[in-house]
Design a protein around this motif. Structure first.
Motif, PDB file in Angstrom:
ATOM      1  N   GLY B 143      23.107   2.201   7.435  1.00  0.00           N
ATOM      2  CA  GLY B 143      22.008   1.804   7.958  1.00  0.00           C
ATOM      3  C   GLY B 143      20.788   2.365   7.018  1.00  0.00           C
ATOM      4  N   THR B 144      20.956   3.441   6.219  1.00  0.00           N
ATOM      5  CA  THR B 144      19.765   3.943   5.498  1.00  0.00           C
ATOM      6  C   THR B 144      19.556   3.010   4.177  1.00  0.00           C
ATOM      7  OG1 THR B 144      20.934   6.141   5.892  1.00  0.00           O
ATOM      8  CG2 THR B 144      19.394   6.125   4.450  1.00  0.00           C
ATOM      9  N   ILE B 145      18.053   3.200   3.979  1.00  0.00           N
ATOM     10  CA  ILE B 145      17.548   2.690   2.783  1.00  0.00           C
ATOM     11  C   ILE B 145      18.153   3.182   1.574  1.00  0.00           C
ATOM     12  CG2 ILE B 145      15.478   1.649   1.661  1.00  0.00           C
ATOM     13  CD1 ILE B 145      15.949   0.234   4.151  1.00  0.00           C
ATOM     14  N   ALA B 146      18.685   2.541   0.746  1.00  0.00           N
ATOM     15  CA  ALA B 146      19.292   3.126  -0.443  1.00  0.00           C
ATOM     16  C   ALA B 146      18.223   3.949  -1.188  1.00  0.00           C
ATOM     17  CB  ALA B 146      19.730   1.995  -1.473  1.00  0.00           C
ATOM     18  N   SER B 147      16.954   3.898  -1.333  1.00  0.00           N
ATOM     19  CA  SER B 147      16.075   4.591  -2.093  1.00  0.00           C
ATOM     20  C   SER B 147      15.861   6.110  -1.613  1.00  0.00           C
ATOM     21  CB  SER B 147      14.753   3.792  -2.213  1.00  0.00           C
ATOM     22  OG  SER B 147      14.253   3.834  -0.943  1.00  0.00           O
ATOM     23  N   THR B 148      16.224   6.404  -0.189  1.00  0.00           N
ATOM     24  CA  THR B 148      15.931   7.534   0.492  1.00  0.00           C
ATOM     25  C   THR B 148      17.595   8.319   0.527  1.00  0.00           C
ATOM     26  OG1 THR B 148      16.782   6.714   2.525  1.00  0.00           O
ATOM     27  CG2 THR B 148      14.517   6.284   1.952  1.00  0.00           C
ATOM     28  N   LEU B 149      18.369   7.819  -0.173  1.00  0.00           N
ATOM     29  CA  LEU B 149      19.687   8.530  -0.248  1.00  0.00           C
ATOM     30  C   LEU B 149      19.672   9.773  -1.114  1.00  0.00           C
ATOM     31  CD1 LEU B 149      22.508   5.967  -0.707  1.00  0.00           C
ATOM     32  CD2 LEU B 149      21.993   7.428   1.169  1.00  0.00           C
ATOM     33  N   ALA B 150      20.333  10.848  -0.884  1.00  0.00           N
ATOM     34  CA  ALA B 150      20.621  11.933  -1.709  1.00  0.00           C
ATOM     35  C   ALA B 150      21.496  11.824  -3.252  1.00  0.00           C
ATOM     36  CB  ALA B 150      20.974  13.147  -1.251  1.00  0.00           C
ATOM     37  N   HIS B 151      21.003  12.362  -4.091  1.00  0.00           N
ATOM     38  CA  HIS B 151      21.607  11.752  -5.338  1.00  0.00           C
ATOM     39  C   HIS B 151      22.997  11.583  -5.366  1.00  0.00           C
ATOM     40  CE1 HIS B 151      22.059  11.675  -9.732  1.00  0.00           C
ATOM     41  NE2 HIS B 151      23.203  12.367  -9.591  1.00  0.00           N
ATOM     42  N   GLY B 152      23.925  12.783  -4.859  1.00  0.00           N
ATOM     43  CA  GLY B 152      25.381  12.373  -4.674  1.00  0.00           C
ATOM     44  C   GLY B 152      25.651  11.187  -3.842  1.00  0.00           C
ATOM     45  N   GLU B 153      25.069  10.952  -2.809  1.00  0.00           N
ATOM     46  CA  GLU B 153      25.138   9.638  -2.101  1.00  0.00           C
ATOM     47  C   GLU B 153      24.796   8.727  -2.921  1.00  0.00           C
ATOM     48  OE1 GLU B 153      23.961  11.235   2.358  1.00  0.00           O
ATOM     49  OE2 GLU B 153      22.521  10.614   1.052  1.00  0.00           O
ATOM     50  N   LYS B 154      23.725   8.563  -3.699  1.00  0.00           N
ATOM     51  CA  LYS B 154      23.709   7.223  -4.639  1.00  0.00           C
ATOM     52  C   LYS B 154      24.660   7.096  -5.524  1.00  0.00           C
ATOM     53  CE  LYS B 154      18.514   7.351  -4.510  1.00  0.00           C
ATOM     54  NZ  LYS B 154      17.484   7.805  -5.107  1.00  0.00           N
ATOM     55  N   ARG B 155      25.336   8.312  -6.088  1.00  0.00           N
ATOM     56  CA  ARG B 155      26.451   8.108  -6.822  1.00  0.00           C
ATOM     57  C   ARG B 155      27.582   7.112  -6.209  1.00  0.00           C
ATOM     58  NH1 ARG B 155      24.826   7.380 -11.440  1.00  0.00           N
ATOM     59  NH2 ARG B 155      27.177   7.573 -12.070  1.00  0.00           N
ATOM     60  N   ALA B 156      27.836   7.628  -4.971  1.00  0.00           N
ATOM     61  CA  ALA B 156      28.931   7.292  -4.059  1.00  0.00           C
ATOM     62  C   ALA B 156      28.535   5.520  -3.894  1.00  0.00           C
ATOM     63  CB  ALA B 156      29.018   7.906  -2.870  1.00  0.00           C
ATOM     64  N   LEU B 157      27.495   5.530  -3.635  1.00  0.00           N
ATOM     65  CA  LEU B 157      26.802   3.958  -3.203  1.00  0.00           C
ATOM     66  C   LEU B 157      27.092   3.146  -4.493  1.00  0.00           C
ATOM     67  CD1 LEU B 157      25.728   1.587  -1.790  1.00  0.00           C
ATOM     68  CD2 LEU B 157      23.591   2.583  -2.530  1.00  0.00           C
ATOM     69  N   GLU B 158      26.655   3.695  -5.839  1.00  0.00           N
ATOM     70  CA  GLU B 158      27.055   3.084  -6.988  1.00  0.00           C
ATOM     71  C   GLU B 158      28.445   2.542  -7.195  1.00  0.00           C
ATOM     72  OE1 GLU B 158      24.484   2.913  -9.556  1.00  0.00           O
ATOM     73  OE2 GLU B 158      26.279   1.699 -10.437  1.00  0.00           O
ATOM     74  N   LEU B 159      29.502   3.421  -6.791  1.00  0.00           N
ATOM     75  CA  LEU B 159      30.914   3.320  -6.931  1.00  0.00           C
ATOM     76  C   LEU B 159      31.000   2.162  -6.017  1.00  0.00           C
ATOM     77  CD1 LEU B 159      33.416   3.963  -8.623  1.00  0.00           C
ATOM     78  CD2 LEU B 159      33.918   5.720  -6.698  1.00  0.00           C
ATOM     79  N   ALA B 160      30.696   2.223  -4.834  1.00  0.00           N
ATOM     80  CA  ALA B 160      31.123   1.488  -3.809  1.00  0.00           C
ATOM     81  C   ALA B 160      30.544  -0.057  -4.115  1.00  0.00           C
ATOM     82  CB  ALA B 160      30.495   1.828  -2.275  1.00  0.00           C
TER      83      ALA B 160
END
Ligand SMILES: Nc1ncnc2c1ncn2[C@@H]1O[C@H](COP(=O)(O)OP(=O)(O)OP(=O)(O)O)[C@@H](O)[C@H]1O
Ligand SMILES: [Mg+2]
Lengths: 324, 250
Positions: B143-160
């Motif tokens: 449910g989190t807005i993507a821009s507020t993710l931590a760097h590592g989480e953004k990398r995971a989202l990138e892959l997802a």
């Protein structure tokens, strides 16, 4: 108020439904209120506001959700108006014909110009939409058979399947309101749909959308054409309302005013477009009664409003709602 | 012998006078995890860009499943089964984590011209998106807005997001760039898992990860492949040590 916590969908859904519901309730009740206040002249202004609001809602569809800053939106309104005017001057006076013609003409213009404009980005897009808008304007001024610069007077409003419904001020008010509601609901449906999600995604990050397999151009063009069609309907209504059609409907100043109305109300909300159009025309009306130099006040006032209420009137309403 | 799934033939690309892809030929075999390593500026990202269609090569061809896709538009390639992730995180910042991935699922599955019905509440899209998020360990952040993710989480989202496109060949541009130890370990485990089910082209600087994952490694220097071989052979290759691994170890 917890700011850090993710604003859950429900939190946002509230004002999204409440504010539009209030707006449309007020519009439905308005004729009665105006009548009670013995100010039935307000009906004319309110009808005009709603006609403009239809155009601004359609602009918000592409501006607020597709990041397309169209500086030629008045052209669609003008084309819709001229469709009514030209047909009427040839004795074809029924809305059942002139409104579809207005919609198709605006759609064609949007499809052809959009296909070119949407090859460009940013400032270039603004300039090219402006250029096409000006082309439409000068074409209208050169239509000497249809009044040229002076415009074209309609001797009567459109009939609707042979009935004189549009001639009645109250009925026409509700016809315009119904069209505004339909335009709003159509746009609302679009932005939340699969199509709208792709459109919004392209606004967020075009490069990523391409990498995921979406062609931004296609989605933007479809949205652009839909917005043009809705603005065309607004023009057809405007012609009926004013019983007059003129190149002034498609000046670049008018296009600019549409953008200001959208920004004033808050882009990317749809209902903000209605608030923006209403506020703009109300301010114009009040200030112009007050002094002939009203434009000197109007400009700075708009800047102040946008400066102190970024996100426009709809954001202002939302923050008032939250503080309760 | 099986045919390559992705075939790079005499590809070349220059930015002005700077040659970034220099008459490069390379075959990616179905099912393999093919790592591409090389120093900064070797032309790895530019190569991924040409394979994904974002950049147009100056010369040469790219063949995917036997068909020449050199002139295929970038937005058509994911539908053929060729998808990429980005070195510099490139998500939809204003969308929620779930919507980022659900949109990828939607684009992949089609029906994108539908204008009725709220996409955000479509369970089949959201369920498929959740599966991808669970896979990369991001389910709790849906449910989190993507821009507020931590760097590592953004990398995971990138892959997802890339995974949600269900590609048969996945081009990964430095998936662990800038992630911490723990996150890198998790990513390696995940990629190991993925390697079993689809073809991976993995650009990566983390040598430990590369040697843990790759079936074959290509060493790119100045836009040329100076070696393509098994991890063991690459480790033993003197040229490679001189050109790249030596520097890295120092
Ligand atoms: N759009 C561009 N215009 C001009 N030069 C570019 C462009 N993109 C990349 N380059 C240059 O091309 C060279 C190769 O860049 P590329 O990003 O492919 O390297 P890389 O191998 O991915 O490096 P890194 O390991 O740092 O990610 C670099 O020297 C870079 O500065
Ligand atoms: Mg790179």
């Amino acid at each position: 108020m917890a700011e850090a916590a993710a604003p859950a969908a429900t939190d946002r859904l509230g004002p999204r439904i409440v504010v539009p519901a209030i707006i449309f309730s007020v519009l439905i009740a308005f004729p009665v209120m105006a009548d009670l206040a013995n100010a039935s002249w307000l009906m004319t202004l309110a009808t005009r506001m709603m006609i403009f609001a239809i155009a601004v809602v359609s602009l918000d569809l592409i501006l607020g959700y597709g990041a397309m800053v169209s500086f030629g939106h008045a052209a669609f309104v003008g084309i819709g108006a001229y469709a009514v005017g030209i047909l009427a001057s040839h004795g074809m006076n029924d809305a059942a014909l002139s409104f579809p013609v207005a919609i198709v003409a605006a759609a064609l213009f949007a499809a052809v110009t959009g296909a070119i404009c949407l090859r460009t980005r940013g400032v270039y897009f603004i300039m090219i939409t402006l250029a096409f808008g000006q082309m439409a304007f000068f074409t209208a001024t050169s239509l000497s058979a249809y009044g040229g610069d002076d415009g074209l007077t309609l001797w009567t409003r459109n009939t609707l399947f042979g009935t004189g419904l549009f001639a009645d001020r109250l009925i026409f008010y509700y016809v315009v309101l119904a069209v505004l509601l339909a335009a709003y609901l159509i746009c609302r449906s679009i932005v939340g749909s699969r199509f709208g999600r792709v459109l919004r995604g392209c606004k967020e990050n075009e490069r990523r959308m391409i990498a995921m397999g979406a062609d931004p151009f296609r989605f933007r063009l479809v949205a652009y054409v839909i917005a043009g069609m809705i603005a065309g309907v607004s023009g057809a209504l405007l012609a009926n309302h004013a019983e007059f059609v003129s190149p002034a409907y498609m000046t670049w100043q008018r296009s600019g005013e549409f953008i200001i109305m959208a920004v004033l109300g808050g882009i990317g909300t749809l209902h903000g477009a209605i608030l923006g159009a209403a506020a703009f025309l109300a301010l114009e009306e009040i200030l112009s009664h007050w002094t002939i130099h009203w434009r000197m006040i109007f400009g700075p006032l708009l800047i102040l409003i946008v400066y102190f209420a970024p996100g426009g009137l709809s954001a202002l309403l939302r923050s008032i709602g939250r503080n309760d | 012998m099986t045919d390559p799934v992705l075939s790079i033939r005499n590809l070349s690309k220059a930015f002005g006078a700077l040659v970034v892809t220099d008459d490069l030929s390379l075959d990616i075999m179905p099912g393999e995890c093919h790592a591409i390593i090389g120093p900064n500026g070797a032309g790895k990202t530019t190569l991924i860009g040409q394979l994904s269609g974002e950049l147009t090569p100056d010369g040469g061809h790219v063949l995917f499943k036997g068909a020449d896709i050199t002139d295929t538009a970038a937005h058509e390639r994911p539908h053929l089964g060729l998808a990429r992730s980005f070195q510099i995180t490139n998500v939809l910042p204003g969308f929620s984590v779930l919507e980022n991935v659900a949109l990828a699922v939607q684009i992949h599955r089609g029906g994108n011209s539908r204008m009725i019905g709220r996409a955000a509440v479509e369970t089949e899209l959201n369920e498929a998106a959740m599966e991808a998020l669970i896979r990369v360990g991001l389910a709790e952040r849906a449910g989190t807005i993507a821009s507020t993710l931590a760097h590592g989480e953004k990398r995971a989202l990138e892959l997802a997001m890339a995974l949600a496109l269900a590609p048969s060949v996945l081009l990964l541009d430095e998936p662990m760039a800038g992630t911490g130890h723990e996150e890198t370990a998790r990513m390696v485990a995940l990629l190991k898992d993925l390697a079993g089910e689809r073809t991976l082209v993995l650009v990566e600087h983390d040598m430990q990860a590369v040697f843990a994952l790759a079936d074959r490694i290509t060493v790119l220097v100045g836009g040329r492949a100076i070696a393509t071989d098994t991890p063991d052979a690459i480790r033993a290759n003197a040229d490679v040590r001189a050109a790249y691994l030596g520097e890295d170890a120092a």
